[in-house]
Design an enzyme around this catalytic site. Structure first.
Site, short mmCIF file in Angstrom:
data_model
loop_
_atom_site.label_atom_id
_atom_site.label_comp_id
_atom_site.label_asym_id
_atom_site.label_seq_id
_atom_site.Cartn_x
_atom_site.Cartn_y
_atom_site.Cartn_z
CG ASN A 7 7.53 0.01 0.17
OD1 ASN A 7 6.82 -0.95 -0.09
ND2 ASN A 7 7.25 1.25 -0.21
NE ARG A 98 3.17 0.81 1.25
CZ ARG A 98 2.83 0.77 -0.03
NH1 ARG A 98 3.68 0.38 -0.93
NH2 ARG A 98 1.63 1.15 -0.41
CG HIS A 187 -1.34 4.83 -1.48
ND1 HIS A 187 -2.23 4.93 -2.52
CD2 HIS A 187 -0.37 3.99 -1.89
CE1 HIS A 187 -1.81 4.17 -3.52
NE2 HIS A 187 -0.69 3.58 -3.17
NE ARG A 246 -3.06 -1.56 -8.19
CZ ARG A 246 -2.50 -1.06 -7.09
NH1 ARG A 246 -3.24 -0.83 -6.02
NH2 ARG A 246 -1.22 -0.78 -7.06
CD GLU A 389 4.66 5.51 0.35
OE1 GLU A 389 5.41 5.49 -0.65
OE2 GLU A 389 3.61 4.87 0.39
C1 LIG Z 1 -1.73 0.13 -1.80
C2 LIG Z 1 -1.07 0.40 -3.10
O1 LIG Z 1 -1.73 0.60 -4.08
O2 LIG Z 1 0.28 0.47 -3.09
P1 LIG Z 1 1.22 0.75 -4.36
O3 LIG Z 1 0.87 2.06 -4.90
O4 LIG Z 1 2.61 0.69 -3.75
O5 LIG Z 1 0.95 -0.37 -5.33
MG LIG Z 2 4.36 3.82 -3.69
#
Ligand SMILES: CC(=O)OP(=O)(O)O
Ligand SMILES: [Mg+2]
Ligand SMILES: Nc1ncnc2c1ncn2[C@@H]1O[C@H](COP(=O)(O)OP(=O)(O)O)[C@@H](O)[C@H]1O
Length: 405
Positions: A7, A98, A187, A246, A389
């Site tokens: 990953n 992944r 996810h 984010r 995962e």
């Molecule tokens: C798609 C995504 O947000 O993955 P991660 O949580 O690993 O940043």
């Molecule tokens: Mg994660």
């Protein structure tokens, strides 16, 4: 057979080696701070004769200029010295990767070919934090394990069952037909894994579930009968919940205002939404442990960030119960969902009217594995299920190869 799961993130690589078909983890680890002055590797080795015994491990700090250096060091740890678990990289039959964005091209796990790699590269613009790192991980693994089969497991694949009214945006049709602008969702491997665990625990293969993945990236999914019906992330992994860095949901007028009157460039907007927003933008911290510490010190910004984070999750619980037409369980998973009792408590506060009653003593208990933290008379269950995962990726690799034989 040995299956190695990679990953690969922008500055880290998580990995796990499994014996198959026993699903026994042999080794796992985390390579961090790739490209910084000092990198590190936390490497664990499991006692396959005593699966319940705690793993032994080591922590190395060393210079890791790039992903190749990181994975080379992992191969060395796996094959050399007293903790070695295989003699030779050639003993690894399959490397499962992944890959975050698979677009509409990949609704299932796929053997990696040159065409598959080209498609993953075409999707860089849609997942700029993730797909470039995933592609790099594939290139490096092909060099280090040339005799292994390389397989991609896409975060988007599980969400390909969304009905069209859930995945389309209300934009002119050509933007979908010509440019594939739609909701994809992410996810998926984690949502699929915990939903299967929850359905098995409830002895109900048709269970209506809301899975809540709270890691650095955060997303929720409405799942019925192991099919995803909706999810909070969208075209890219920016939509929906408030995350570490984010923004989650945002009125598009904000983007127009940034790009117009405020004079931001597209790159600046991307950096703002991906790296400087979310909990970091609100509180100054992106890691939930730091936010909790600030909260306990009475920091008002941390309190607001925490409230907004839980509020958004509650909004989607309401929305997805309506999408599902009922609810058998909600499932908390990933770093924050599994560990942060206060987040779970805030999300479930005063939800008895809705059929969700949290047992605060059960919520506070720490125990490995699946836990039911609702009261005995809660109409729907509140579950905490550790995600895995890597195991789900290994299972999907094994299924793909079995189907091809
Ligand atoms: C798609 C995504 O947000 O993955 P991660 O949580 O690993 O940043
Ligand atoms: Mg994660
Ligand atoms: N004990 C804990 N209490 C609260 N939050 C935690 C705890 N352990 C980890 N976390 C949080 O989990 C998040 C990382 O989750 P993880 O699922 O590992 O994310 P990712 O896979 O996206 O890197 C971080 O915000 C971290 O603070």
């Amino acid at each position: 057979m040995n299956i190695f799961v990679v990953n690969s993130g922008s500055s880290s690589i998580k990995y796990q080696l499994f014996r198959w078909p026993s699903e026994q983890p042999v080794s796992s680890g985390l390579v961090e701070r790739i490209g910084q002055e000092q990198g590190s590797i936390t490497h664990k080795v499991f006692d396959t004769a005593h699966p319940d015994a705690p793993p032994t491990g080591k922590h190395l700090t060393l210079s890791l200029p790039d992903h190749e250096a990181g994975l080379r060091e992992v191969v060395r740890l796996l094959t050399e010295g007293e903790g070695r678990v295989i003699q030779d990289p050639a003993e690894i039959a399959v490397v499962g990767h992944r890959v975050v964005h698979g677009g509409e091209a990949f609704a299932a796990t796929t053997l990696i070919t040159d065409e598959v790699k080209a498609e993953i590269r075409r999707l860089f613009a849609l997942a700029p934090l993730h797909n470039p790192a995933n592609a790099l991980g594939i290139d490096v693994a092909e060099r280090l394990f040339p005799q292994a089969r390389q397989v991609a497991v896409f975060d988007t694949a599980f969400h390909q069952t969304l009905p069209e009214h859930a995945f389309r945006y209300a934009l002119p049709e050509a933007l979908y037909t010509e440019h594939r602008i739609r909701k994809y969702g992410f996810h998926g491997t984690s949502h699929q894994y915990v939903a299967a665990q929850a359905a098995a625990h409830l002895h109900n293969p048709d269970a209506r579930l809301i899975t809540i993945h709270l890691g650095n990236g955060c997303s929720m999914a409405a799942v019925r009968g192991r099919r995803a019906l909706d999810t909070t992330m969208g075209f890219g992994p920016l939509a929906g919940l408030v995350m570490g860095t984010r923004s989650g949901d945002l009125d598009p007028s904000v983007l127009l205002h940034l790009l117009g009157p405020l004079g931001y460039s597209a790159e600046q907007v991307s950096a703002l939404l991906n790296k400087e927003s979310g909990m970091l933008g609100l509180s100054g911290f992106s890691d939930m442990r730091d936010i909790t510490r600030a909260l306990n010190d009475g920091d008002a910004r941390a309190e607001l960030a925490y409230r907004l984070y839980a509020y958004r999750i509650r909004q989607y619980i309401g929305a997805y119960a309506a999408v599902l037409g009922g609810l058998e369980a909600i499932v908390f998973t990933a770093g924050v969902g599994e560990n942060d009792a206060l987040v779970r408590s805030r999300v479930c506060q005063d939800m008895e009217f809705f059929g969700l009653a949290l047992d605060e003593a059960r919520n506070q208990q720490r125990a490995p594995g699946l836990r039911d933290i609702s009261t005995d008379d809660s109409r729907a269950r509140i579950l905490v299920i550790p995600t895995n995962e890597e195991l789900e990726i290994a299972r999907q690799c094994a299924e793909l190869l079995a189907d091809q034989q």
